[in-house]
Structure formats: C-alpha cells, structure tokens
Motif scaffolding. Structure first.
Motif, short mmCIF file in Angstrom:
data_model
loop_
_atom_site.label_atom_id
_atom_site.label_comp_id
_atom_site.label_asym_id
_atom_site.label_seq_id
_atom_site.Cartn_x
_atom_site.Cartn_y
_atom_site.Cartn_z
N ALA A 112 0.84 -1.21 0.00
CA ALA A 112 0.00 0.00 0.00
C ALA A 112 0.87 1.26 0.00
O ALA A 112 0.58 2.24 -0.71
CB ALA A 112 -0.93 -0.01 1.22
N MET A 113 1.98 1.24 0.76
CA MET A 113 2.86 2.42 0.78
C MET A 113 3.55 2.61 -0.57
O MET A 113 3.75 3.74 -1.02
CB MET A 113 3.94 2.26 1.88
N LEU A 114 3.89 1.50 -1.22
CA LEU A 114 4.54 1.62 -2.53
C LEU A 114 3.56 2.16 -3.57
O LEU A 114 3.93 2.97 -4.43
CB LEU A 114 5.13 0.27 -2.95
N ASP A 115 2.29 1.76 -3.47
CA ASP A 115 1.28 2.33 -4.38
C ASP A 115 1.09 3.82 -4.11
O ASP A 115 0.94 4.63 -5.03
CB ASP A 115 -0.07 1.60 -4.23
N TRP A 116 1.10 4.17 -2.84
CA TRP A 116 1.00 5.60 -2.46
C TRP A 116 2.19 6.38 -3.03
O TRP A 116 2.02 7.48 -3.58
CB TRP A 116 0.96 5.70 -0.93
N ALA A 117 3.38 5.79 -2.92
CA ALA A 117 4.59 6.45 -3.43
C ALA A 117 4.51 6.58 -4.96
O ALA A 117 4.89 7.62 -5.52
CB ALA A 117 5.83 5.65 -3.03
N ALA A 118 3.97 5.56 -5.60
CA ALA A 118 3.84 5.59 -7.06
C ALA A 118 2.89 6.71 -7.49
O ALA A 118 3.13 7.41 -8.48
CB ALA A 118 3.32 4.24 -7.57
N GLU A 119 1.83 6.88 -6.71
CA GLU A 119 0.88 7.96 -7.00
C GLU A 119 1.59 9.32 -6.99
O GLU A 119 1.36 10.16 -7.84
CB GLU A 119 -0.19 7.98 -5.92
N TYR A 144 9.98 -7.57 -3.79
CA TYR A 144 9.77 -6.46 -4.73
C TYR A 144 9.32 -6.97 -6.11
O TYR A 144 8.45 -6.37 -6.74
CB TYR A 144 11.03 -5.60 -4.83
N LYS A 145 9.89 -8.08 -6.55
CA LYS A 145 9.48 -8.62 -7.86
C LYS A 145 8.00 -8.99 -7.84
O LYS A 145 7.28 -8.75 -8.80
CB LYS A 145 10.33 -9.84 -8.22
N ASN A 146 7.56 -9.56 -6.72
CA ASN A 146 6.14 -9.93 -6.60
C ASN A 146 5.21 -8.72 -6.59
O ASN A 146 4.01 -8.85 -6.79
CB ASN A 146 5.90 -10.76 -5.32
N LEU A 147 5.78 -7.56 -6.33
CA LEU A 147 4.96 -6.33 -6.32
C LEU A 147 5.12 -5.54 -7.62
O LEU A 147 4.78 -4.36 -7.68
CB LEU A 147 5.33 -5.46 -5.12
N ARG A 173 0.03 0.17 -10.28
CA ARG A 173 -0.46 0.00 -8.90
C ARG A 173 -0.66 -1.48 -8.67
O ARG A 173 -1.33 -2.14 -9.46
CB ARG A 173 -1.82 0.69 -8.67
N HIS A 174 -0.14 -1.98 -7.56
CA HIS A 174 -0.34 -3.39 -7.28
C HIS A 174 -1.76 -3.62 -6.76
O HIS A 174 -2.34 -4.67 -6.97
CB HIS A 174 0.71 -3.91 -6.31
N GLY A 175 -2.25 -2.65 -6.03
CA GLY A 175 -3.68 -2.65 -5.70
C GLY A 175 -4.08 -3.53 -4.53
O GLY A 175 -5.27 -3.70 -4.29
N ASP A 176 -3.11 -4.09 -3.80
CA ASP A 176 -3.55 -4.82 -2.61
C ASP A 176 -3.13 -4.05 -1.35
O ASP A 176 -2.65 -2.93 -1.44
CB ASP A 176 -3.04 -6.27 -2.60
N GLY A 177 -3.36 -4.66 -0.22
CA GLY A 177 -3.03 -3.97 1.03
C GLY A 177 -4.16 -3.07 1.44
O GLY A 177 -5.08 -2.79 0.65
N PRO A 178 -4.09 -2.60 2.67
CA PRO A 178 -5.18 -1.77 3.19
C PRO A 178 -5.21 -0.39 2.55
O PRO A 178 -4.17 0.10 2.09
CB PRO A 178 -4.83 -1.66 4.68
#
Ligand SMILES: CC(C)(COP(=O)(O)OP(=O)(O)OC[C@H]1O[C@@H](n2cnc3c(N)ncnc32)[C@H](O)[C@@H]1OP(=O)(O)O)[C@@H](O)C(=O)NCCC(=O)NCCS
Length: 189
Positions: A112-119, A144-147, A173-178
């Motif tokens: 979720a933090m990585l998706d936030w960072a990507a945004e 990381y590869k899995n994400l 966006r990986h789209g999982d996590g809270p």
C-alpha cells in the motif's frame, strides 16, 4: 478481512523516538533471521538521518489508531553510488528505509505504501518509482518482484550492503493492502 484503518502523514518531531524504536525492532527481526541487512547501522547516525529527513519533509509515517505502523522515506534523492547518469536520475522518485512494525506485518502495508509512493511519482510526472535494496537478500528481491518491480541491476559498491536496484513504472499500482488515508497530501496542499 483487515478492518484496521491506516493513515499516512508526514513525520513530525514527536515521531522520532517511535521511528527509532521501529527501526530497532526491524534490525532485531533481521538479525533473528540471520540476515546481515542493516546490521552495521550506527544508531546515532541513523537518528541523525531520521532527523535530517524529517526536516526535509521527506519522511512519512503510517498510523493505526494513533500507533506507528510503518515508516517510509520518499524523495528525489538518487544515490550516486548506484544510479548513473544514463539512468536519468530525475525520471524517478526514490523509496528509502521502508519498514513495517511487526504488529502490522502481513496485511500488505508495504504494498500500500509503494502504491502511495507511485501515485506521488506519477503526480510529479516521474516515469519510475525506484529503490535500492540489500544486495544479497534474495527474499527481499522476491518481495519487490512480486509487487511488480524489475531488477535494474546489482551495483556492487565495496563499502555498501545495498545496491540491488529496482524500478517500477510510476503508473503501476499493485492494488492490494489496506487503504491508506492520505493525510500527507492534505497537509502539503
Ligand atoms: C519489507 C516490509 C516493509 C514489507 O512489509 P509488509 O508489506 O507488511 O510485508 P511482510 O512483512 O508480510 O513481508 C512479505 C514477505 O517478505 C519477507 N520479507 C520482508 N522483508 C524482508 C527482508 N528484509 N528480508 C527477507 N525477507 C523479507 C517477509 O518475511 C514476508 O515473507 P513471507 O510472506 O514468507 O512471510 C517489511 O517486511 C519490513 O519492514 N521488512 C524489514 C525492513 C526491510 O527490508 N525494508 C525494505 C528495505 S529495501
């Protein structure tokens, strides 16, 4: 189902001790697993880095019910030990020192933090979200590869444990996590 509510915000002075405690806990967890990642960290220097990043407004914390659940640093700093001119350093935002508290592991907070960072990277018209991970930690590379990250290369620098370079397109966006309630964005605008 994870019903906890997580919010991300910029770190403040009062977060320094909790962040240090989270990093201590993380280093102890890595040691328990017999991983050498971060084992050479000097606590005094670590604290100075935390304070510097806080002042630079590049340090963020995730809270669950006012308790520190995670921390991440996100900025334009491309470590020149690793990233070369031909990588186009300015084409990315860079994640550093991401850690999730043991109490909050396993729900996908990192993702979720990585998706936030990507945004944020995308909003800043960067092409990539990048990071450097511990060179010899295969399990971490797999994480990381899995994400959706690809390994760019391993940059062996004699005096650095890090140097496994990863990148993911900023629009991925990986789209999982809270869900993360983004108080950081509100605060900055
Ligand atoms: C990486 C991290 C932020 C991800 O948090 P998360 O989204 O809650 O994910 P999890 O903690 O459940 O980790 C996912 C998997 O990766 C593994 N993993 C995470 N960090 C790892 C590390 N540094 N070394 C080896 N394995 C690691 C976990 O053991 C877990 O494996 P499992 O699915 O077999 O149980 C968190 O695990 C963490 O703080 N790790 C230690 C610090 C770290 O390595 N940060 C990244 C620096 S580049």
């Amino acid at each position: 189902m994870n019903l906890a509510r997580y919010a991300i915000r910029q770190a403040a002075d009062a977060d320094v001790e909790p962040i240090m405690a989270l990093l201590d806990e993380t280093i102890a967890w890595l040691k328990e697993r017999r991983l050498d990642q971060w084992q050479g960290n000097n606590r005094k220097r670590q604290r100075a880095h935390v304070e510097t990043d806080l002042a630079a407004e590049t340090l963020f914390v995730v809270e669950r019910d006012a308790a520190l659940g995670a921390t991440i640093r996100l900025d334009e700093f491309a470590d020149t030990d690793f990233w070369r001119d031909e990588d186009d350093r300015a084409a990315a935002l860079y994640v550093h020192r991401m850690a999730v508290a043991r109490s909050d592991r396993g729900v996908g907070l990192g993702s979720a933090m990585l998706d936030w960072a990507a945004e944020r990277a995308e909003a800043g018209e960067r092409k990539w979200l990048r990071l450097d991970a511990w060179q010899t930690n295969g399990a971490l590379h797999l994480y990381y590869k899995n994400l959706g990250f690809e390994m760019v290369r391993i940059e062996p620098v004699e005096y650095r444990g890090s140097g496994a370079l990863f990148a993911r397109p900023a629009d991925y966006r990986h789209g999982d996590g809270p869900a993360l309630i983004d108080l950081a964005r509100t605060d900055l605008e």
